[in-house]
Scaffold this motif. Structure first.
Motif, PDB file in Angstrom:
ATOM      1  N   GLU A 106       0.839  -1.192   0.000  1.00  0.00           N
ATOM      2  CA  GLU A 106       0.000   0.000   0.000  1.00  0.00           C
ATOM      3  C   GLU A 106       0.883   1.254   0.000  1.00  0.00           C
ATOM      4  O   GLU A 106       1.794   1.361   0.828  1.00  0.00           O
ATOM      5  N   PRO A 107       0.639   2.176  -0.921  1.00  0.00           N
ATOM      6  CA  PRO A 107       1.471   3.384  -0.964  1.00  0.00           C
ATOM      7  C   PRO A 107       1.519   4.138   0.357  1.00  0.00           C
ATOM      8  O   PRO A 107       2.568   4.642   0.762  1.00  0.00           O
ATOM      9  N   ASP A 108       0.392   4.213   1.060  1.00  0.00           N
ATOM     10  CA  ASP A 108       0.370   4.926   2.344  1.00  0.00           C
ATOM     11  C   ASP A 108       1.268   4.240   3.369  1.00  0.00           C
ATOM     12  O   ASP A 108       1.904   4.913   4.196  1.00  0.00           O
ATOM     13  N   GLN A 109       1.319   2.905   3.323  1.00  0.00           N
ATOM     14  CA  GLN A 109       2.169   2.188   4.260  1.00  0.00           C
ATOM     15  C   GLN A 109       3.642   2.448   3.964  1.00  0.00           C
ATOM     16  O   GLN A 109       4.460   2.605   4.883  1.00  0.00           O
ATOM     17  N   ILE A 110       4.003   2.511   2.696  1.00  0.00           N
ATOM     18  CA  ILE A 110       5.377   2.822   2.311  1.00  0.00           C
ATOM     19  C   ILE A 110       5.765   4.215   2.804  1.00  0.00           C
ATOM     20  O   ILE A 110       6.840   4.409   3.396  1.00  0.00           O
ATOM     21  N   THR A 111       4.878   5.175   2.582  1.00  0.00           N
ATOM     22  CA  THR A 111       5.155   6.545   3.011  1.00  0.00           C
ATOM     23  C   THR A 111       5.320   6.624   4.527  1.00  0.00           C
ATOM     24  O   THR A 111       6.231   7.287   5.028  1.00  0.00           O
ATOM     25  N   ARG A 112       4.441   5.945   5.241  1.00  0.00           N
ATOM     26  CA  ARG A 112       4.508   5.965   6.701  1.00  0.00           C
ATOM     27  C   ARG A 112       5.800   5.320   7.198  1.00  0.00           C
ATOM     28  O   ARG A 112       6.442   5.813   8.126  1.00  0.00           O
ATOM     29  N   VAL A 143      18.781   2.367  16.268  1.00  0.00           N
ATOM     30  CA  VAL A 143      18.583   0.934  16.031  1.00  0.00           C
ATOM     31  C   VAL A 143      18.470   0.721  14.528  1.00  0.00           C
ATOM     32  O   VAL A 143      17.486   1.143  13.903  1.00  0.00           O
ATOM     33  N   ALA A 144      19.484   0.098  13.956  1.00  0.00           N
ATOM     34  CA  ALA A 144      19.461  -0.270  12.540  1.00  0.00           C
ATOM     35  C   ALA A 144      18.988  -1.727  12.453  1.00  0.00           C
ATOM     36  O   ALA A 144      18.033  -2.108  13.125  1.00  0.00           O
ATOM     37  N   SER A 145      19.637  -2.553  11.673  1.00  0.00           N
ATOM     38  CA  SER A 145      19.227  -3.948  11.506  1.00  0.00           C
ATOM     39  C   SER A 145      20.261  -4.651  10.645  1.00  0.00           C
ATOM     40  O   SER A 145      20.970  -4.015   9.854  1.00  0.00           O
ATOM     41  N   THR A 146      20.317  -5.977  10.765  1.00  0.00           N
ATOM     42  CA  THR A 146      21.148  -6.729   9.828  1.00  0.00           C
ATOM     43  C   THR A 146      20.608  -6.567   8.408  1.00  0.00           C
ATOM     44  O   THR A 146      21.343  -6.797   7.441  1.00  0.00           O
ATOM     45  N   ALA A 147      19.344  -6.145   8.270  1.00  0.00           N
ATOM     46  CA  ALA A 147      18.782  -5.868   6.944  1.00  0.00           C
ATOM     47  C   ALA A 147      19.482  -4.698   6.264  1.00  0.00           C
ATOM     48  O   ALA A 147      19.340  -4.507   5.048  1.00  0.00           O
ATOM     49  N   ALA A 148      20.244  -3.907   7.024  1.00  0.00           N
ATOM     50  CA  ALA A 148      20.940  -2.748   6.457  1.00  0.00           C
ATOM     51  C   ALA A 148      22.147  -3.139   5.625  1.00  0.00           C
ATOM     52  O   ALA A 148      22.671  -2.316   4.871  1.00  0.00           O
ATOM     53  N   TYR A 149      22.594  -4.387   5.731  1.00  0.00           N
ATOM     54  CA  TYR A 149      23.870  -4.782   5.144  1.00  0.00           C
ATOM     55  C   TYR A 149      23.751  -5.402   3.759  1.00  0.00           C
ATOM     56  O   TYR A 149      24.748  -5.741   3.140  1.00  0.00           O
ATOM     57  N   GLN A 150      22.531  -5.560   3.254  1.00  0.00           N
ATOM     58  CA  GLN A 150      22.310  -6.046   1.901  1.00  0.00           C
ATOM     59  C   GLN A 150      20.878  -5.710   1.501  1.00  0.00           C
ATOM     60  O   GLN A 150      20.040  -5.466   2.365  1.00  0.00           O
ATOM     61  N   PRO A 151      20.598  -5.655   0.176  1.00  0.00           N
ATOM     62  CA  PRO A 151      19.206  -5.455  -0.228  1.00  0.00           C
ATOM     63  C   PRO A 151      18.335  -6.589   0.301  1.00  0.00           C
ATOM     64  O   PRO A 151      18.799  -7.718   0.477  1.00  0.00           O
ATOM     65  N   THR A 152      17.053  -6.283   0.551  1.00  0.00           N
ATOM     66  CA  THR A 152      16.166  -7.277   1.162  1.00  0.00           C
ATOM     67  C   THR A 152      14.900  -7.431   0.326  1.00  0.00           C
ATOM     68  O   THR A 152      13.874  -6.801   0.622  1.00  0.00           O
ATOM     69  N   PRO A 153      14.938  -8.251  -0.728  1.00  0.00           N
ATOM     70  CA  PRO A 153      13.724  -8.500  -1.500  1.00  0.00           C
ATOM     71  C   PRO A 153      12.603  -9.009  -0.596  1.00  0.00           C
ATOM     72  O   PRO A 153      12.847  -9.795   0.314  1.00  0.00           O
ATOM     73  N   ALA A 154      11.402  -8.542  -0.826  1.00  0.00           N
ATOM     74  CA  ALA A 154      10.205  -8.811  -0.021  1.00  0.00           C
ATOM     75  C   ALA A 154      10.133  -7.906   1.204  1.00  0.00           C
ATOM     76  O   ALA A 154       9.089  -7.834   1.846  1.00  0.00           O
ATOM     77  N   MET A 155      11.231  -7.228   1.527  1.00  0.00           N
ATOM     78  CA  MET A 155      11.221  -6.193   2.566  1.00  0.00           C
ATOM     79  C   MET A 155      12.062  -5.023   2.050  1.00  0.00           C
ATOM     80  O   MET A 155      12.918  -4.480   2.750  1.00  0.00           O
ATOM     81  N   ALA A 156      11.822  -4.658   0.802  1.00  0.00           N
ATOM     82  CA  ALA A 156      12.705  -3.728   0.090  1.00  0.00           C
ATOM     83  C   ALA A 156      12.801  -2.376   0.776  1.00  0.00           C
ATOM     84  O   ALA A 156      13.896  -1.826   0.947  1.00  0.00           O
ATOM     85  N   VAL A 157      11.669  -1.809   1.168  1.00  0.00           N
ATOM     86  CA  VAL A 157      11.674  -0.474   1.775  1.00  0.00           C
ATOM     87  C   VAL A 157      12.278  -0.538   3.174  1.00  0.00           C
ATOM     88  O   VAL A 157      13.087   0.319   3.550  1.00  0.00           O
ATOM     89  N   TYR A 158      11.900  -1.555   3.941  1.00  0.00           N
ATOM     90  CA  TYR A 158      12.442  -1.674   5.300  1.00  0.00           C
ATOM     91  C   TYR A 158      13.963  -1.767   5.270  1.00  0.00           C
ATOM     92  O   TYR A 158      14.660  -1.041   5.998  1.00  0.00           O
ATOM     93  N   GLY A 159      14.514  -2.647   4.427  1.00  0.00           N
ATOM     94  CA  GLY A 159      15.963  -2.777   4.345  1.00  0.00           C
ATOM     95  C   GLY A 159      16.632  -1.481   3.934  1.00  0.00           C
ATOM     96  O   GLY A 159      17.678  -1.100   4.462  1.00  0.00           O
TER      97      GLY A 159
END
Length: 263
Positions: A106-112, A143-159
């Motif tokens: 959802e675009p609104d969820q991405i923006t948020r 607080v970052a995440s191990t997701a910060a160290y590589q692209p995360t398909p299926a969690m693209a925006v979060y990573g």
């Protein structure tokens, strides 16, 4: 390494109503810090504040705020100034993720998500950093995440948001290196919190779940080193997984992350 006391200082913790934020508040209060507890759920903040005050004899201030609203950082700073509260430690913990193909989000969820994970972190840090540096007794923790160290398909925006957090914090650690302020990005792997309830699936949890106390203790140990590193990854297995993408072809890194996250 010595156990630091934060007595006589105030720590502002975002996302303090549960999970890692609540644990940061507990461990900082245990070491004598007054705390400002920020989240949307005021009832939880008030309950935690009463517990910390009675258990540790510190001041605990609950403040309801929606960090998805633009200008939230400046508004918090202004409200604290009106109350006569000066912050020496800022812990940027609030954040959330989602799972699924980017084109189906959802675009609104991405923006948020970008507002909370990126914009609010930058706004809060800019609002409070001059005071943190001038005082020098506390810390800036994100607080970052191990997701910060590589692209995360299926969690693209979060990573991508966590890559921003990691990069920003490490850059600020260098910019403030001549001050006594300690600046740290802490990157956990999956943690046993409400995070995956919000994400909507346990498929996003890659690896063994850590307890919030383990992650906060790892952050504290890094801060208490003679020379605080600009970033740390909580847990040996997570450190190895964060290091591996540096040495593998990018296409392989993407394929591996995609399989792990069931993209």
């Amino acid at each position: 390494m010595t156990r630091m006391s934060y007595r006589g200082t105030t720590a502002l913790i975002t996302g303090a109503s549960a999970g890692l934020g609540e644990e940061f508040a507990r461990q900082w209060a245990e070491r004598g810090a007054d705390v400002v507890l920020v989240a949307r759920r005021l009832d939880r903040l008030e309950e935690l504040a009463e517990t910390l005050k009675s258990r540790h004899g510190i001041a605990a201030t609950p403040m309801a705020a929606d960090l998805a609203r633009p200008g939230a950082g400046a508004a918090l700073k202004a409200e604290l100034a009106e109350r006569g509260i000066t912050v020496q430690t800022l812990i940027n913990n609030a954040g959330f993720g989602s799972h699924g193909a980017f084109a189906e989000q959802e675009p609104d969820q991405i923006t948020r998500m970008i507002q909370v994970n990126v914009t609010a972190v930058a706004e809060l840090t800019r609002a409070f950093l001059p005071d943190l540096v001038a005082d020098g007794r506390g810390a800036l923790v994100t607080v970052a995440s191990t997701a910060a160290y590589q692209p995360t398909p299926a969690m693209a925006v979060y990573g991508a948001t966590k890559a921003f957090v990691l990069s920003l914090t490490e850059a600020l650690a260098h910019e403030t290196r001549r001050s006594p302020l300690r600046v740290l990005a802490v990157s956990p792997g999956p943690v046993s919190t409400e995070f995956f309830d919000v994400v909507g699936t346990q498929e996003a949890a890659v690896g063994r779940l850590s307890h919030p106390a383990q992650v906060v203790a790892a952050a504290r140990r890094a801060l208490e080193r003679r020379s605080t590193p600009p970033s740390t990854v909580a847990g040996l297995t997570n450190r190895l997984s964060a290091l591996a993408p540096r040495f593998a072809p990018r296409r392989l890194v993407l394929a591996t992350a995609g399989r792990a996250l069931k993209a």
